[in-house]
Design a protein around this motif. Sequence first.
Motif, mmCIF file in Angstrom:
data_model
loop_
_atom_site.group_PDB
_atom_site.id
_atom_site.type_symbol
_atom_site.label_atom_id
_atom_site.label_comp_id
_atom_site.label_asym_id
_atom_site.label_seq_id
_atom_site.Cartn_x
_atom_site.Cartn_y
_atom_site.Cartn_z
ATOM 1 N N TRP A 24 -7.796 3.337 6.619
ATOM 2 C CA TRP A 24 -7.141 2.030 6.698
ATOM 3 C C TRP A 24 -7.788 0.998 5.777
ATOM 4 N N SER A 25 -8.944 1.321 5.187
ATOM 5 C CA SER A 25 -9.697 0.341 4.414
ATOM 6 C C SER A 25 -9.928 0.804 2.974
ATOM 7 N N ASN A 26 -9.497 0.008 2.014
ATOM 8 C CA ASN A 26 -9.730 0.238 0.584
ATOM 9 C C ASN A 26 -9.421 1.658 0.112
ATOM 10 N N PRO A 27 -8.191 2.139 0.317
ATOM 11 C CA PRO A 27 -7.854 3.485 -0.159
ATOM 12 C C PRO A 27 -7.786 3.546 -1.679
ATOM 13 N N GLU A 28 -7.911 4.749 -2.230
ATOM 14 C CA GLU A 28 -7.808 4.946 -3.682
ATOM 15 C C GLU A 28 -6.367 4.801 -4.154
ATOM 16 N N ARG A 29 -5.403 5.238 -3.341
ATOM 17 C CA ARG A 29 -3.985 5.104 -3.675
ATOM 18 C C ARG A 29 -3.189 5.137 -2.379
ATOM 19 N N THR A 30 -2.127 4.333 -2.337
ATOM 20 C CA THR A 30 -1.184 4.365 -1.224
ATOM 21 C C THR A 30 0.224 4.287 -1.779
ATOM 22 N N GLY A 31 1.186 4.733 -1.003
ATOM 23 C CA GLY A 31 2.575 4.581 -1.412
ATOM 24 C C GLY A 31 3.507 5.520 -0.672
ATOM 25 N N TRP A 57 -0.870 11.231 5.661
ATOM 26 C CA TRP A 57 0.458 10.634 5.681
ATOM 27 C C TRP A 57 0.798 10.115 7.074
ATOM 28 N N PHE A 58 1.636 9.047 7.047
ATOM 29 C CA PHE A 58 1.989 8.291 8.244
ATOM 30 C C PHE A 58 3.492 8.037 8.246
ATOM 31 N N LYS A 59 4.025 7.681 9.413
ATOM 32 C CA LYS A 59 5.448 7.363 9.511
ATOM 33 C C LYS A 59 5.778 6.032 8.848
ATOM 34 N N ASP A 60 4.850 5.053 8.932
ATOM 35 C CA ASP A 60 5.129 3.750 8.321
ATOM 36 C C ASP A 60 3.907 3.234 7.566
ATOM 37 N N SER A 67 -4.227 3.600 13.732
ATOM 38 C CA SER A 67 -3.150 4.494 13.282
ATOM 39 C C SER A 67 -3.591 5.949 13.366
ATOM 40 N N ARG A 68 -2.642 6.814 13.633
ATOM 41 C CA ARG A 68 -2.903 8.247 13.676
ATOM 42 C C ARG A 68 -2.073 8.935 12.597
ATOM 43 N N PRO A 69 -2.734 9.592 11.654
ATOM 44 C CA PRO A 69 -1.985 10.285 10.602
ATOM 45 C C PRO A 69 -1.080 11.366 11.183
#
Length: 146
Positions: A24-31, A57-60, A67-69
């Motif tokens: 949840w904190s400072n990821p390398e990439r999200t999208g 990966w997550f639903k939202d 959060s739970r992946p």
Amino acid sequence: MESLWRAALGMSENSTNYDGVEFWSNPERTGWLTKQGEYIKTWRRRWFVLKQGKLFWFKDSAVTRTSRPRGVIPVATCLTVKGAEDILNKPNAFELSTRSDTMYFIADSEKEKEDWINSIGRSIVQHSRSVTDSEIVDYDNNSAKR
């Protein structure tokens, strides 16, 4: 494909460890990416987070400490990440492969696809352990380093 999915889904839903990765904190990439399901081969849009050699990966997209992946892939188990438009006949498609399995993803644009391939590729290289310290050969002395 079973072993990659086992690796991806290997953590129990109640697990709070995730190998200490604070996704949840400072990821390398999200999208957003669209991924194919393991058993029911439908395509589903999921929010992906790449951090410290793990692809979650997550639903939202509202990812927090609680959060739970839906799944996680340790990228060190992956050998290649490359475009897969020709295989899937879909634009912006790419694949992530291990020795025995392949997972497919679809990005929203060509640029997003290339950015994900580059980020995951860098992470594979950074987190793979294909050569251990004891296997490094000292060519000056013609002997293995111990």
